[in-house]
Design a protein around this motif. Structure first.
Motif, PDB file in Angstrom:
ATOM      1  N   PHE A 150      50.828  19.387  48.522  1.00 19.15           N
ATOM      2  CA  PHE A 150      51.497  19.208  47.227  1.00 19.15           C
ATOM      3  C   PHE A 150      50.478  19.015  46.113  1.00 19.15           C
ATOM      4  N   GLN A 151      49.402  18.292  46.404  1.00 17.08           N
ATOM      5  CA  GLN A 151      48.389  18.084  45.380  1.00 17.08           C
ATOM      6  C   GLN A 151      47.734  19.411  45.018  1.00 17.08           C
ATOM      7  N   SER A 152      47.446  20.213  46.025  1.00 21.26           N
ATOM      8  CA  SER A 152      46.812  21.499  45.781  1.00 21.26           C
ATOM      9  C   SER A 152      47.758  22.464  45.080  1.00 21.26           C
ATOM     10  N   VAL A 153      49.031  22.459  45.466  1.00 14.52           N
ATOM     11  CA  VAL A 153      50.026  23.313  44.806  1.00 14.52           C
ATOM     12  C   VAL A 153      50.176  22.923  43.336  1.00 14.52           C
ATOM     13  N   GLY A 154      50.177  21.627  43.043  1.00 16.98           N
ATOM     14  CA  GLY A 154      50.258  21.184  41.655  1.00 16.98           C
ATOM     15  C   GLY A 154      49.098  21.724  40.825  1.00 16.98           C
ATOM     16  N   TYR A 155      47.903  21.708  41.401  1.00 11.91           N
ATOM     17  CA  TYR A 155      46.735  22.263  40.715  1.00 11.91           C
ATOM     18  C   TYR A 155      46.937  23.749  40.428  1.00 11.91           C
ATOM     19  N   ILE A 156      47.395  24.506  41.427  1.00 11.83           N
ATOM     20  CA  ILE A 156      47.577  25.953  41.270  1.00 11.83           C
ATOM     21  C   ILE A 156      48.610  26.261  40.186  1.00 11.83           C
ATOM     22  N   ILE A 157      49.703  25.521  40.168  1.00  8.33           N
ATOM     23  CA  ILE A 157      50.747  25.760  39.159  1.00  8.33           C
ATOM     24  C   ILE A 157      50.209  25.437  37.768  1.00  8.33           C
ATOM     25  N   ASP A 158      49.433  24.366  37.653  1.00 11.29           N
ATOM     26  CA  ASP A 158      48.854  24.021  36.345  1.00 11.29           C
ATOM     27  C   ASP A 158      47.909  25.111  35.853  1.00 11.29           C
ATOM     28  N   VAL A 159      47.112  25.670  36.760  1.00 13.60           N
ATOM     29  CA  VAL A 159      46.216  26.765  36.374  1.00 13.60           C
ATOM     30  C   VAL A 159      47.031  27.990  35.982  1.00 13.60           C
TER      31      VAL A 159
END
Length: 489
Positions: free
Chosen positions: A131-140
């Protein structure tokens, strides 16, 4: 490796000593190696899964950072989502959906395919770091965050050991800049971090693990304890057990990060003082609540749509949240209950205002809030039944028998309570004392952070408190390396 283990007691001081002893350019590599060692102490092979997630998401983010439009970035967003959510599905949800499909097929007399079950051990912390990594990807993808170009720095963002296995779920915009800074030795900050770690350890080994002695016998065999008083006692005990366990882990994670110079976001803020269920979710597991709000609820339309759809969005988010916690019908019901609570709270807001006016509570805000806190606590505690129960059948059984056996003339109930209290008398006294101490300290520190409240005390009082806390941990704590509840998610 558990925070409440001898292994960590040796591991952490060594890492801290090396961290501040090494030149700044080597510190990131040290923390990354330490984080992978920390994770591999559970099951070394699953470090490959963590590494795979890191490499795919680094590549996806890096490529999106080179592209100007969302349309061009979208394939890399899909690559990340499919890999992360696919990993979760295979390891956590495949068997659940397989069994559900077979049950539906059997009910409808449809031919059942021979779908084998996956006998896979759930990787610890997989729901948190994905979830932390997915949040980063969506923000990018959305352009809210620049892609991280340094692979080592991104790998540390995904794998940093204090928060790796149970959060808080941090955002790239908050943590990635911190990994670029040089953190010098700061005595006050290190003392602050150690103080927070000690308080979290107290909540884990003195509060949560002692309460487990009352919860587990009842919830593991509820049919042997059908009397309402015992079921209510066990449910109340679990209500404080899970708070002590999870907020204790978060305090230790935040404290360990602070010792090393990093700042994690607050994850709990006296949630049982909430006067409504919406307020509870602004105070409980804040990082996950915010994640679902920003990446699921708002993209679905949030509250900006028609009321019926907004209610549907709330229910959908909390059903997904329940499923995030575990592939079991009990978690779906728990999430659905909280979704219904929020829908009812939103729908009934005008009615509550009218009721407060009619009963005179509107003129007594403190009394009104106290009533709200009691009602909210009762609703949350009831929902915890489904969270803790081993099966949906056990949860239903407990719910059905909560009100049974409360007659004062019931000799059977009285004898059961007497036998139960005599068997657990020392533990019961310690557990009650520990819960009251935990709630009291956090209540008096509620107006500002607990750290600020402690620092404001005279130095002598502080050190007496530190010594007392350490003695309580040593003499009343249970040190059998009991895993944290949220490690299973």
């Amino acid at each position: 490796m558990l925070f409440n283990s001898l292994h960590f007691l040796v591991f952490f001081p060594v890492i801290v000593g090396l961290y501040y002893g090494l030149p700044a350019r080597w510190r990131g590599a040290l923390l990354l190696l330490a984080s992978y060692y920390f994770y591999m102490s559970w099951r070394a092979a699953y470090a490959l899964l963590l590494l795979g997630t890191t490499l795919i998401d680094y590549y996806s983010g890096y490529r999106m950072g080179q592209l100007a439009t969302k349309r061009e970035r979208r394939p890399y967003l899909y690559l990340s989502l499919v890999s992360n959510l696919g990993t979760l599905f295979v390891f956590k949800y495949f068997n659940f959906f397989r069994d559900a499909a077979l049950q539906v097929a059997g009910t409808l007399n449809l031919p059942q395919a021979a779908i084998p079950a996956f006998e896979l051990l759930l990787p610890v912390g997989v729901s948190f770091y994905t979830f932390q990594s997915v949040g980063y990807i969506i923000d990018v993808y959305q352009g809210r965050l620049e892609a991280e170009r340094n692979l080592g720095r991104f790998a540390l963002f995904v794998a940093f050991f204090p928060q790796l296995v149970a959060g808080p779920i941090e955002r790239g915009g908050h943590m990635l800049p911190q990994y670029q800074r040089t953190h010098s030795f700061d005595y006050a900050r290190i003392v602050s971090g150690l103080r927070l770690m000690a308080w979290g350890l107290f909540k884990k080994v003195v509060v949560a693990d002692r309460l487990a002695a009352f919860v587990n016998p009842v919830y593991n065999n509820p049919q042997q304890h059908p009397e309402g008083p015992l079921l209510v006692l066990a449910t109340l005990a679990f209500t404080f057990q899970i708070y002590g366990d999870f907020s204790g882990y978060t305090d230790m994670a935040r404290g360990a990060a602070r010792v090393l110079g990093f700042d994690f976001n607050l994850n709990f803020r006296q949630p049982y003082l909430s006067a409504s269920v919406p307020e509870f979710w602004r105070r409980w597991h804040i990082s996950l609540s915010n994640w679902f709000r920003d990446y699921v609820y708002i993209p679905l339309g949030g509250s900006r749509v028609q009321p019926a759809r907004a209610y549907g969005n709330l229910l959908a988010v909390f059903l997904i949240s329940g499923l995030w916690h575990g592939a079991n019908w009990t978690f779906l019901v728990w999430g659905g209950l909280h979704g219904l609570y929020l829908v009812a709270s939103t729908w009934a807001r005008p009615l509550r205002q009218q009721l407060a006016q009619a009963t005179g509570l509107a003129a007594h805000p403190r009394l009104r809030r106290s009533v709200g806190v009691l009602v909210t606590f009762g609703l949350v505690a009831y929902a915890w039944i489904f969270f803790r129960a081993n099966s949906l059948g056990d949860a239903v059984f407990i719910s059905q028998h909560l009100l049974s056996g409360w007659s004062l003339s019931s000799r059977k109930t009285a004898s059961l309570l007497l036998e139960f209290s005599q068997h657990y008398r020392p533990e019961l006294a310690v557990a009650v004392f520990a819960v009251l101490l935990m709630l009291g300290v956090e209540y008096f520190g509620r107006a500002r952070s607990l750290q600020d409240w402690v620092v404001a005390r005279p130095v002598g009082v502080r050190w007496v408190g530190y010594a007392g806390l350490c003695l309580l941990i040593l003499y009343l704590g249970i040190f059998n390396s009991t895993s944290f509840i949220y490690f299973q998610f």
